[in-house]
Structures are given as structure tokens and as C-alpha cells.
Design an enzyme around this catalytic site. Structure first.
Site, PDB file in Angstrom:
ATOM      1  N   THR A  61       0.818  -1.216   0.000  1.00 46.28           N
ATOM      2  CA  THR A  61       0.000   0.000   0.000  1.00 46.28           C
ATOM      3  C   THR A  61       0.851   1.263   0.000  1.00 46.28           C
ATOM      4  O   THR A  61       0.366   2.334  -0.335  1.00 46.28           O
ATOM      5  CB  THR A  61      -0.945   0.040   1.223  1.00 46.28           C
ATOM      6  OG1 THR A  61      -0.163  -0.076   2.415  1.00 46.28           O
ATOM      7  CG2 THR A  61      -1.964  -1.099   1.153  1.00 46.28           C
ATOM      8  N   HIS A  66      10.263  -0.918   1.376  1.00 47.64           N
ATOM      9  CA  HIS A  66      10.537  -1.015   2.802  1.00 47.64           C
ATOM     10  C   HIS A  66      10.457  -2.477   3.230  1.00 47.64           C
ATOM     11  O   HIS A  66       9.793  -3.287   2.597  1.00 47.64           O
ATOM     12  CB  HIS A  66       9.578  -0.142   3.628  1.00 47.64           C
ATOM     13  CG  HIS A  66       8.135  -0.468   3.429  1.00 47.64           C
ATOM     14  ND1 HIS A  66       7.415  -0.093   2.314  1.00 47.64           N
ATOM     15  CD2 HIS A  66       7.271  -1.146   4.215  1.00 47.64           C
ATOM     16  CE1 HIS A  66       6.166  -0.522   2.426  1.00 47.64           C
ATOM     17  NE2 HIS A  66       6.052  -1.174   3.571  1.00 47.64           N
TER      18      HIS A  66
END
Length: 100
Positions: A61, A66
Site C-alpha cells: 500500500t 521497505h
């Protein structure tokens, strides 16, 4: 959220692991080891999950690469088997799944 959960983020913006350079990937792997050492100073996890979501179909999202380093604790869920496979619930428990 698991106590000690760390989110490791690249400096350069790219959407997923697959756009990262070899050096950036190496830096993230090194950061996982560093974060683990920091987590273990304040927490005593019994295990870890390491996760990267690549693309909307995988649940991403935030479209900036990351890595989640998630400490796991005995008893934090009733049945931890399946780990990251649990994102496809019918694939989570391969012990109970019939072989094809």
C-alpha cells in the site's frame, strides 16, 4: 503490532525490491542484522518474520521499498505455522494440505 517491529526504508525512492540496486539490497540486508541487534536489547523475541510486499496484489500500500522486521513471541498467535505463507490462507498449513 509486535513489540519491537522495525520498518527499514531505503533513502532512494523506488517502488519495490526489484528496482533496487545490488548495493541497496545489500544495505537492507545489513540493516536487518543491525535492527535485530537493537530489538534484542529491549525485547526477547523467540523468532522473526521478515517481509517485503511488492505490488498491490501482494498487499503493498506504500509504494516506496521497505522491509518489515517483525519480532515474534511464543504464544503471540495460536498457530504460527505458515508464517508468511498465511497471506494465502489455504496455503498456510502445508501439513494439513493434501499433496497433489
Amino acid at each position: 503490532m509486535s513489540p519491537g517491529h522495525a520498518l527499514l526504508i531505503t533513502n532512494r525512492h523506488m517502488p519495490t525490491w526489484f528496482e533496487a540496486t545490488s548495493d541497496e539490497r545489500t544495505a537492507l540486508m545489513t540493516a536487518i542484522d543491525s535492527a535485530k541487534a537493537i530489538i534484542e536489547k529491549d525485547h526477547r523475541p523467540d523468532g522473526y518474520n521478515i517481509g517485503i510486499n511488492c505490488g498491490p496484489a501482494a498487499g503493498q500500500t506504500i509504494f516506496h521499498l521497505h522491509v518489515h522486521l517483525i519480532p515474534r513471541y511464543s504464544g503471540d498467535v495460536a498457530d504460527p505455522r505458515g508464517g508468511v505463507r498465511r497471506v494465502i490462507s489455504e496455503k498456510a498449513n502445508y501439513i494439513k494440505r493434501p499433496l497433489k
